[in-house]
Design a protein around this motif. Structure first.
Motif, short mmCIF file in Angstrom:
data_model
loop_
_atom_site.label_atom_id
_atom_site.label_comp_id
_atom_site.label_asym_id
_atom_site.label_seq_id
_atom_site.Cartn_x
_atom_site.Cartn_y
_atom_site.Cartn_z
N LEU A 111 0.83 -1.20 0.00
CA LEU A 111 0.00 0.00 0.00
C LEU A 111 0.86 1.25 0.00
CD1 LEU A 111 -2.59 1.64 0.25
CD2 LEU A 111 -2.61 1.15 2.70
N ALA A 112 1.88 1.29 0.86
CA ALA A 112 2.72 2.47 0.97
C ALA A 112 3.51 2.70 -0.32
CB ALA A 112 3.66 2.34 2.16
N LEU A 113 3.98 1.62 -0.95
CA LEU A 113 4.76 1.77 -2.17
C LEU A 113 3.88 2.23 -3.34
CD1 LEU A 113 7.10 -1.34 -1.91
CD2 LEU A 113 7.71 1.07 -1.56
N ALA A 114 2.68 1.67 -3.45
CA ALA A 114 1.75 2.12 -4.48
C ALA A 114 1.40 3.59 -4.27
CB ALA A 114 0.48 1.26 -4.48
N ASP A 115 1.20 3.95 -3.03
CA ASP A 115 0.88 5.34 -2.70
C ASP A 115 2.05 6.26 -3.03
OD1 ASP A 115 -1.18 7.07 -1.10
OD2 ASP A 115 0.79 7.63 -0.31
N ALA A 116 3.29 5.79 -2.81
CA ALA A 116 4.47 6.61 -3.11
C ALA A 116 4.56 6.91 -4.60
CB ALA A 116 5.73 5.89 -2.63
N LEU A 117 4.33 5.89 -5.44
CA LEU A 117 4.38 6.11 -6.88
C LEU A 117 3.26 7.02 -7.34
CD1 LEU A 117 5.72 5.49 -9.54
CD2 LEU A 117 4.37 3.38 -9.68
N GLY A 118 2.06 6.82 -6.82
CA GLY A 118 0.95 7.70 -7.17
C GLY A 118 1.21 9.13 -6.73
N LEU A 119 1.79 9.29 -5.55
CA LEU A 119 2.12 10.63 -5.05
C LEU A 119 3.07 11.33 -6.00
CD1 LEU A 119 2.10 12.75 -2.69
CD2 LEU A 119 4.07 11.50 -1.75
N GLY A 120 4.11 10.62 -6.44
CA GLY A 120 5.08 11.23 -7.34
C GLY A 120 4.48 11.64 -8.67
N LEU A 121 3.72 10.73 -9.28
CA LEU A 121 3.13 11.02 -10.58
C LEU A 121 2.12 12.16 -10.51
CD1 LEU A 121 2.62 7.35 -11.81
CD2 LEU A 121 4.19 9.03 -12.79
N PHE A 122 1.23 12.12 -9.52
CA PHE A 122 0.17 13.13 -9.44
C PHE A 122 0.70 14.48 -8.98
CE2 PHE A 122 -4.39 11.31 -9.32
CZ PHE A 122 -4.22 10.82 -10.60
#
Length: 222
Positions: free
Chosen positions: A109-120
């Motif tokens: 969850l945290a890793l998926a959130d990290a990638l989404g945070l960066g892209l968005f």
């Protein structure tokens, strides 16, 4: 992300249109990754499949919707381009199938959130940048775009938001957007500045997850 350019059939794309398409694909990737993080959070909260879809959708489009409303961009991005909705549905179905057959990694969850945070965060900053807003507003809008969906997800699933509780998060978005703007000011292309900003955000967030990185804490005397 707005796209006004259309290529004639059989004609090679121009550099500008190729860059716009690449950034658009990154935008869809951000939607997909945040939808996955919403599915994982909803699953841990024990929601039914409709609840999972709702949380995935809120996570995926919450930040971008708030951004568009504040910048007076109408209709909001997922209404003007239904492909975002299809991406959410596909990512949700794939994630539900995945978690039924493969154990969820500890920090998925945290890793998926990290990638989404960066892209968005960076795509949100670019949209604000196109409005010729001051750098501080570009940074705030980008940070909000990256963080608001995850904030809504955590509130709706009754968890303390990652934004408030888990190492470097909002500060990672701010640092990445600042790097993106500074690199362009130094002469770097928008594409390379984009990549550098995303990588920095993800790296800082991963450092917060695995390395315990965090900003100094405010500790008041008892």
């Amino acid at each position: 992300m707005e796209h006004s350019e259309r290529e004639e059939p059989g004609r090679a794309p121009t550099p500008a249109s190729a860059e716009a398409m690449l950034l658009y694909l990154f935008d869809l990737a951000g939607v997909a990754v945040f939808a996955v993080s919403g599915v994982l959070a909803a699953g841990r909260a024990g929601l039914d499949w409709l609840g999972v879809l709702v949380i995935a959708s809120v996570t995926a489009v919450g930040g971008g919707t708030l951004r568009d409303l504040l910048l007076n961009r109408h209709p909001v991005f997922w209404i003007s381009d239904v492909r975002h909705v299809y991406v959410i549905l596909a990512a949700t179905v794939a994630s539900i199938a995945w978690v039924h057959f493969i154990p969820i990694p500890e920090h998925a969850l945290a890793l998926a959130d990290a990638l989404g945070l960066g892209l968005f965060a960076i795509t949100g900053a670019q949209i604000a940048e196109e409005r010729r807003l001051p750098a501080v507003i570009v940074t705030l809008v980008g940070t909000m775009t990256g963080a608001a969906g995850g904030l809504m997800r955590d509130v709706f699933t009754a968890h303390v938001p990652l934004l408030l509780s888990s190492g470097i998060y909002g500060s990672a978005a701010i640092a990445g957007i600042a790097a993106y703007l500074l690199l362009q000011a130094a002469g770097a292309s928008r594409r390379w500045a984009f990549h550098a900003g995303v990588v920095l955000i993800v790296a800082l967030r991963v450092g917060g997850i695995y390395g315990g990185w965090h900003l100094p804490l405010l500790q008041l005397p008892a």
